[in-house]
Design a protein around this motif. Structure first.
Motif, mmCIF file in Angstrom:
data_model
loop_
_atom_site.group_PDB
_atom_site.id
_atom_site.type_symbol
_atom_site.label_atom_id
_atom_site.label_comp_id
_atom_site.label_asym_id
_atom_site.label_seq_id
_atom_site.Cartn_x
_atom_site.Cartn_y
_atom_site.Cartn_z
ATOM 1 N N ALA A 16 0.825 -1.207 0.000
ATOM 2 C CA ALA A 16 0.000 0.000 0.000
ATOM 3 C C ALA A 16 0.859 1.256 0.000
ATOM 4 C CB ALA A 16 -0.922 -0.018 1.214
ATOM 5 N N ALA B 102 -7.684 -1.314 -3.413
ATOM 6 C CA ALA B 102 -7.344 -2.121 -2.243
ATOM 7 C C ALA B 102 -8.275 -3.321 -2.125
ATOM 8 C CB ALA B 102 -7.436 -1.274 -0.980
ATOM 9 N N THR C 135 -3.724 -0.747 4.496
ATOM 10 C CA THR C 135 -4.554 0.235 3.792
ATOM 11 C C THR C 135 -4.989 1.336 4.749
ATOM 12 O OG1 THR C 135 -5.371 -1.459 2.264
ATOM 13 C CG2 THR C 135 -6.639 0.571 2.425
#
Length: 371
Positions: A121, A140, A150
């Motif tokens: 991420a 995501a 995330t």
């Protein structure tokens, strides 16, 4: 590598398998669902299925995060990438998962969309920082394992006051899917090998209510072959004794309460979606996460007014049935012919955790030997 070798020791594996052979009842069948795609691959890769008695069968479940994402969510991401001047970032496994009309993110990138593969991420966040003139969207996905990273990048982006970074959130939750599988009774299972990495986050007690309600034995298992075989033995003992509780074989990584800091971060950034569609399972209540209103500035669905997209899987693909535990990959007419890892027709053939990919890599050779 001594520590890993201990969990791959052949003598230990054969000893545990021998105990399973001694303790199974010959007049009953044991159907055990491995809820994690990582377990599916371990079972085939290390030949665990060949060590089991004939009346012990492994049933594949919806534990592959790429596989359970419905085609419509991928189609929505493709439309966004092709209709806006954005950079869409996502994990490599998702690139070739089929969307509607035999499309994929990989094909959209070939047509000119700026879609980039990332490893974490934070990679997406770094791309946003390096391209302040472009909107960057992080596509995501994943269960509770990948949700905290995330959440972390959203919090960091808020602290940095980034205006060109958003997240298309598709994080889903394991216990509601497990409850749905058990409530339907369609898979007809006797015990569950509980997920490993997910459980490091949510803890072993997260499954207690589900196991009690459906009277289902569950053992959280590590990924190594000795882990899986020992966990299978523990499940068989529960089944034979007529009990149903949550056991934790993976004690070196999983605690009863899980990772409290990670859960607190998830709760700060996300809230439950009232309903979310899963591939194979349909729409399930309170089974996925959405970005809280407090962080709405980083919600791609709100910023770009992303509309829901409804589409269908490729005709003939039985991936939805595989995810429900009612079919095996080799029962699909497309398997190994028109559907291969190089040219996947279904999501289960794409991911490194997909059941079809496991069958193709290891299981099809076993079938040739035993036939």
């Amino acid at each position: 590598m001594k520590y890993i070798d201990e969990f791959r020791d052949g003598d230990t594996a054969r000893l545990l398998a021998g105990l399973i052979h001694k303790e199974v009842s010959p007049d009953r069948n044991y159907r055990l669902m491995e809820f994690c795609g990582g377990h599916t691959h371990a079972i085939f890769r290390f030949g665990i299925v060949d060590l089991m008695p004939e009346n012990v069968r492994f049933v594949h479940g919806p534990g592959c995060p790429v596989c359970v994402l419905p085609a419509g969510r991928i189609e929505a991401a493709i439309r966004l990438a092709e209709s806006s001047d954005i950079i869409l970032c996502t994990y490599a496994d998702l690139m070739r998962v089929p969307a509607g009309k035999k499309d994929s993110l990989h094909k959209a990138r070939a047509r000119g969309a700026d879609i980039r593969m990332i490893y974490s991420a934070t990679d997406a966040l770094a791309i946003a920082q390096a391209n302040p003139e472009r909107q960057v969207v992080f596509f995501a996905i994943g269960f509770e394992t990948t949700t905290p990273p995330t959440a972390a990048v959203i919090r960091i982006a808020a602290a940095m006051a980034l205006t060109n970074f958003t997240v298309f959130c598709n994080h889903v939750l394991t216990p509601p899917a497990m409850a749905h599988i058990l409530a339907s009774g369609e898979a007809s299972i006797d015990g569950i090998l509980g997920p490993s990495h997910v459980s490091t986050i949510i803890g072993s007690q997260a499954y207690a209510d589900c196991c009690a309600q459906y009277r289902m034995p569950l053992v959280i298992a590590g990924f190594e072959p000795v882990d899986v075989i020992q966990s299978t033995l523990l499940l068989i003992r529960q089944i034979n004794e007529g009990i149903h509780r949550v056991e934790n074989q993976y004690t070196r990584a999983v605690s009863a309460s899980g990772n409290r800091k990670a859960k607190a971060l998830m709760d700060e950034i996300f809230e439950l979606r009232p309903r979310f569609e899963w591939r194979g399972l349909g729409e399930l209540p309170d089974s996925a996460l959405a970005i809280r209103h407090t962080y709405a500035a980083f919600d791609a669905e709100k910023r770009f007014h992303m509309a829901p997209v409804t589409t269908t899987d490729i005709k003939g693909c039985i991936c939805p049935a595989v995810l429900r535990g009612v079919s095996n990959p080799d029962e699909c007419k497309l398997f190994g012919t028109v559907c291969t890892p190089e040219e996947p027709k279904g999501a289960c053939m794409v991911s490194s955790e997909g059941a079809c990919a496991a069958y193709y890599s290891y299981g099809r050779f076993r079938a040739e030997v035993t036939s």
